[in-house]
Motif scaffolding. Sequence first.
Motif, PDB file in Angstrom:
ATOM      1  N   THR A  84       0.858  -1.190   0.000  1.00 26.38           N
ATOM      2  CA  THR A  84       0.000   0.000   0.000  1.00 26.38           C
ATOM      3  C   THR A  84       0.887   1.231   0.000  1.00 26.38           C
ATOM      4  O   THR A  84       2.077   1.160   0.332  1.00 26.38           O
ATOM      5  CB  THR A  84      -0.932   0.011   1.226  1.00 26.38           C
ATOM      6  OG1 THR A  84      -1.846   1.111   1.118  1.00 26.38           O
ATOM      7  CG2 THR A  84      -0.140   0.172   2.521  1.00 26.38           C
ATOM      8  N   THR A  85       0.336   2.366  -0.373  1.00 25.61           N
ATOM      9  CA  THR A  85       1.081   3.622  -0.394  1.00 25.61           C
ATOM     10  C   THR A  85       0.415   4.598   0.551  1.00 25.61           C
ATOM     11  O   THR A  85      -0.800   4.832   0.455  1.00 25.61           O
ATOM     12  CB  THR A  85       1.128   4.215  -1.822  1.00 25.61           C
ATOM     13  OG1 THR A  85       1.698   3.253  -2.716  1.00 25.61           O
ATOM     14  CG2 THR A  85       1.975   5.473  -1.835  1.00 25.61           C
ATOM     15  N   ASP A  86       1.194   5.170   1.471  1.00 27.22           N
ATOM     16  CA  ASP A  86       0.605   6.090   2.445  1.00 27.22           C
ATOM     17  C   ASP A  86       0.440   7.485   1.850  1.00 27.22           C
ATOM     18  O   ASP A  86       0.737   7.724   0.676  1.00 27.22           O
ATOM     19  CB  ASP A  86       1.436   6.131   3.732  1.00 27.22           C
ATOM     20  CG  ASP A  86       2.838   6.680   3.527  1.00 27.22           C
ATOM     21  OD1 ASP A  86       3.083   7.345   2.495  1.00 27.22           O
ATOM     22  OD2 ASP A  86       3.699   6.448   4.404  1.00 27.22           O
ATOM     23  N   SER A  87      -0.037   8.410   2.662  1.00 28.02           N
ATOM     24  CA  SER A  87      -0.337   9.770   2.194  1.00 28.02           C
ATOM     25  C   SER A  87       0.899  10.527   1.722  1.00 28.02           C
ATOM     26  O   SER A  87       0.790  11.497   0.978  1.00 28.02           O
ATOM     27  CB  SER A  87      -1.023  10.559   3.317  1.00 28.02           C
ATOM     28  OG  SER A  87      -0.190  10.606   4.476  1.00 28.02           O
ATOM     29  N   GLU A  88       2.078  10.078   2.158  1.00 27.32           N
ATOM     30  CA  GLU A  88       3.322  10.734   1.766  1.00 27.32           C
ATOM     31  C   GLU A  88       3.981  10.047   0.578  1.00 27.32           C
ATOM     32  O   GLU A  88       5.102  10.378   0.187  1.00 27.32           O
ATOM     33  CB  GLU A  88       4.288  10.754   2.953  1.00 27.32           C
ATOM     34  CG  GLU A  88       3.758  11.555   4.143  1.00 27.32           C
ATOM     35  CD  GLU A  88       4.710  11.529   5.317  1.00 27.32           C
ATOM     36  OE1 GLU A  88       5.742  10.817   5.236  1.00 27.32           O
ATOM     37  OE2 GLU A  88       4.443  12.225   6.311  1.00 27.32           O
ATOM     38  N   GLY A  89       3.281   9.069   0.005  1.00 26.72           N
ATOM     39  CA  GLY A  89       3.811   8.385  -1.158  1.00 26.72           C
ATOM     40  C   GLY A  89       4.812   7.293  -0.854  1.00 26.72           C
ATOM     41  O   GLY A  89       5.502   6.803  -1.753  1.00 26.72           O
ATOM     42  N   THR A 140       5.829   3.542   0.072  1.00 25.13           N
ATOM     43  CA  THR A 140       5.291   2.179  -0.071  1.00 25.13           C
ATOM     44  C   THR A 140       5.524   1.392   1.204  1.00 25.13           C
ATOM     45  O   THR A 140       6.630   1.364   1.749  1.00 25.13           O
ATOM     46  CB  THR A 140       5.965   1.443  -1.248  1.00 25.13           C
ATOM     47  OG1 THR A 140       5.697   2.170  -2.453  1.00 25.13           O
ATOM     48  CG2 THR A 140       5.432   0.024  -1.381  1.00 25.13           C
TER      49      THR A 140
END
Length: 209
Positions: free
Chosen positions: A181-186, A188
């Motif tokens: 998954t990728t968080d809000s800050e990009g 991984t």
Amino acid sequence: MIGGLPEFMIANARNAQKRIVSQLGKTQDDSKVCKFVRKRTELMDSYGWSNENKMRMDFTFLWGATVNVMRTGLLTLINIISRENILREVLKEIESLKPGEVHSGMTPVIDACASETLRLDSTGYSVKKILNNQEITIKSTNEKFKLRQGDTVLCIFNSANRNPRMYQGNVNKFNHTRFLTTDSEGVTRSVTGGKIPNSFVPFGRGSSI
């Protein structure tokens, strides 16, 4: 490895097991034992475990490392090197690491590959015995099932790990991105427990049982 067989067929294996457990007992107070093992022993002490039970638990960890970890490691490696695109991702991830600075979460691609390997190739089923009367409800259909004390239940983990309602695309095909998954800050990150709670049950556990 020897569970389920008549005792007369595994006498030598049982004796070997007892010798290993006995030797493990001699390391309980060894100052050379790593901090993690000492902390684990202290935890078992806090629950009042006997020395015999502590030794048996240590043996279980060794058994798990031999039966599960080595096999999973090999299969994960095969799944990585047999797919050129994933191999490039993993090599790039490894090259970004600094010696001595490897911590949990720093290798999301490798972690995801290990999880996907376990999803496709792990414990197929487990037999459980019901200790108390209870009722379970299938949330998606609201269907109810009554489980009686003493009933035997066969849990098919492969069915859950290949459920198309839990995993998109071809559920029989290796796809490590199921656990990325990728968080809000990009950044991984790996989702070792699966993107849907209780969807990933390689060995069976908790409420998903």
